[in-house]
Design an enzyme around this catalytic site. Structure first.
Site, PDB file in Angstrom:
ATOM      1  CG  HIS A  46       1.140   3.428  10.607  1.00 44.31           C
ATOM      2  ND1 HIS A  46      -0.041   2.999  10.372  1.00 44.31           N
ATOM      3  CD2 HIS A  46       1.459   4.457  10.139  1.00 44.31           C
ATOM      4  CE1 HIS A  46      -0.709   4.213   9.769  1.00 44.31           C
ATOM      5  NE2 HIS A  46       0.327   4.961   9.436  1.00 44.31           N
ATOM      6  CE  LYS A  49      -1.584   7.561   4.734  1.00 42.57           C
ATOM      7  NZ  LYS A  49      -3.037   7.535   4.991  1.00 42.57           N
ATOM      8  CG  HIS A  57      -7.524   3.295   9.089  1.00 41.73           C
ATOM      9  ND1 HIS A  57      -7.467   3.732  10.300  1.00 41.73           N
ATOM     10  CD2 HIS A  57      -6.923   3.957   8.355  1.00 41.73           C
ATOM     11  CE1 HIS A  57      -6.920   4.825  10.281  1.00 41.73           C
ATOM     12  NE2 HIS A  57      -6.375   5.190   9.051  1.00 41.73           N
ATOM     13  CE  LYS A  69      -3.153   2.644   2.831  1.00 40.19           C
ATOM     14  NZ  LYS A  69      -4.474   2.591   3.553  1.00 40.19           N
TER      15      LYS A  69
END
Lengths: 418, 418
Positions: free
Chosen positions: A345, A189, A316, A187
């Site tokens: 994260h 960002k 998320h 992914k």
């Protein structure tokens, strides 16, 4: 067993200068650590946001929940609603959609629900994923979360990830993430550079890792026409495009043109948002997040709603520590309808409040901890250190924009800017 | 604790000649009683349909669930799906909507989920309503379920309720129900007489009990124009009108004209039915039923979906015994979004398989049983008696129509007949 005492400890952990549409991550990320004491040595752990406005609300709730039964999640919701009323926690980053009363209540409930579930597990000797209806997968897949980033915080030495401000830097970062953690999806960002510059990185990622599903999340900084153009340009490249533009109406316009599903953790962030999104057809994938959907159980309800309406489900992530990762893993492990790897994260932090070793990534997956409850143990020394760090850091709320403006004073974090 | 053994016992209990759109209740109503044995004396109880086709499926599942963990409701669902596949249980009465694969799987899961939850409660010393997220109400309100009825089964002496074939009979029945059970809302099962004849009874009920909310359920035997006309004629009289006509499209047409919400337990009976009903606006109230929605937990999800989409929630009832009533009470007690009194056939039965005394109606409400699990105890002698009765009765499926035709050979149970 009833709540005897609650200790809320704000902590700060060192963070990397990760760029996003709102600015850049500050040197420290804030979290709150909850210890909910049910007596007789039974303590449930929770973790949530650490912004001062949220901590104030947590403190109010912490007093109100005294006496609640360890099973009484409905009572918890009533208690939080009665205590906090119409209060609305407004974060300063806006990366998870609009602030609202329902979202605030859900966020407060969540921190406690996790702690209640941890305590239920410890009480019965069972894992939270088992208590949540049964473990449907023994390991949960996560996606490599790639960021444009500065090489260093201003005035600090370069971190060991180095700079990533172009396609090369992003591909290099992805390679290390994959080697180190085994991730099998990616992914990016986005929302940092103009869309065509980011598109280059997306294309390079797809070329470098052709077998890995890829997502791109510009956090709603594109207009509808830009979103449609970029969506068409990434046909066959992206498994989903996340929040290209703002709002359920704009997302629905893009969704009609886009060749891939649109995902969101911005235009659908609490139950009252769902009906319009479904009516308009705004989204094809929802990124759930137990932190603001009310806890693991309401997050499972969200999954059931998505399944009922033919919407995919992913998860998320904000910057988080090990209690949250454990809660994410237990929630994901007990949610049958989970159709994509989750975000995390995790690789971007180097310190924690839990005893090391329980949460490890193998082939991009985290096994459900085997111990009772969440299966993670608080390290009191580490908690103390990270609390001291919180005190010393002087940071009291997440504010990526103000921090970014120390370098780029004219920056304006507008939605739909490109 | 894992499933060691399952015993499924079909039982029959004496029923009254209650009339409905499909015919009349047979002299005995059938149920299945589940005893799921987890070893060490831990046995969870369940109750569901007793039709032979359903019993055959239950027997297949009963073997397949051996070894499942007491907490593993997700595993139960997987196991039932893997075992039963596309099988579809088609009841002969059609009073709860269309048969389907998903509804069949959900019905089978439910019987076991109730037993698993009962066992979880007994294992932890906690009530099912506590395990289901916390008891939000200590007593659950039910509605008086009024029926047109014959005075007696053919060839039998009159029962102590007597005949009710007109407004007077229905009002008399309501008066006794209220006196005996304290009900504070009323429901008339209609679909028996032409709508204007039933309207008389509805008007008389409203006149006799002006303070009691009133519902009317003709089980979809009216056309759309008739439904609209009757709905307008009962403005201010009915709290909701249940299934006036068949299908989600027809219901939506009526809903646009009707001054009161339309309720259903016929056009929305499993998760795949929900999206279209919401899109069309077919219903304002859903009557949930843990027996065919998959068990207490999925029924709570249904409630959450209803809350999310602004739909009211009530609870449907078939003829049932005490294990089912206990499961209904625990489910309702732990479901925050329950906006109407529930339905129950309880007053229409005189025998049971559970030890007497736990489930009692005070002011129309049943208190949540205080014992662990469901809080009800199986009476082995009563179970044996009702099983013997099942054997002797010769009835192997519910078939109100065939039984009615023994008196009215030309009867045809058509939808939208008036």
């Amino acid at each position: 067993m009833h709540v005897k005492d609650v200790v809320v400890t704000p902590v700060a952990f060192a963070d990397h200068p990760l760029l996003n549409s709102m600015g850049v991550h500050q040197p420290f990320a804030l979290r709150s650590i909850l210890q909910v004491d049910f007596g007789d040595g039974l303590v449930g752990l929770g973790e949530s946001y650490g912004d001062d406005a949220f901590l104030s609300l947590l403190d109010v709730v912490a007093t109100a929940v005294i006496g609640l039964d360890v099973l009484d999640l409905n009572g918890l919701r009533r208690c939080v609603a009665a205590t906090v009323g119409e209060a609305t926690f407004r974060d300063r980053h806006g990366l998870t959609g609009a602030a609202s009363g329902p979202k605030t209540l859900a966020s407060l409930c969540s921190a406690f629900e996790v702690a209640f579930l941890d305590a239920q597990g410890k009480l019965t000797g069972r894992r939270v994923s088992d208590l949540l209806g049964g473990t449907v997968r023994e390991a949960v897949a996560f996606s490599a979360y790639l960021f444009y980033k500065w090489g260093a915080h201003p005035g600090q030495p370069e971190d060991d990830w180095g700079e990533a401000l172009d396609a090369d830097g992003v591909v290099r970062q992805a390679r290390r993430m994959i080697e180190q953690y085994g991730f099998s999806s990616l992914k990016l960002k986005g929302g940092v550079l103009p869309p065509d510059d980011e598109l280059e990185a997306v294309v390079e990622l797809a070329r470098a890792f052709p077998d890995l599903p890829l997502r791109w999340d510009p956090n709603a900084v594109w207009t509808v026409p830009t979103s449609c153009r970029v969506a068409k340009a990434t046909a066959g490249i992206l498994e989903y495009l996340e929040d290209p533009t703002s709002g359920r109406i704009g997302m629905a316009e893009v969704a009609r043109e886009a060749p891939m599903p649109l995902a969101t953790n911005m235009c659908v962030v609490s139950f009252p948002d769902i009906p319009e999104a479904i009516e308009l057809g705004s989204i094809g994938v929802l990124l759930s997040d137990h932190h603001y959907w009310g806890g693991p159980r309401p997050t499972q309800v969200v999954a059931d709603i998505c399944e009922t309406f033919g919407i995919g489900l992913s998860m998320h992530s904000n910057s988080h520590l090990g209690i949250s990762l454990a809660a994410m893993v237990h929630t994901a492990a007990s949610t049958p309808h989970l159709t994509y790897a989750c975000d995390t994260h995790w690789p971007w932090k180097d310190e924690d409040v839990i005893v090391d070793g329980v949460l490890t990534f193998v082939d991009g997956e985290v096994a459900v901890p085997s111990g009772p409850g969440l299966g993670v143990e608080l390290d009191p020394d580490a908690l103390g250190r990270l609390h001291e760090q919180y005190v010393r850091s002087g940071i009291r709320r997440r504010d990526d924009t103000t921090y970014f403006r120390t370098v780029h004073p004219d920056f304006s974090p507008d939605l739909n800017r490109w």
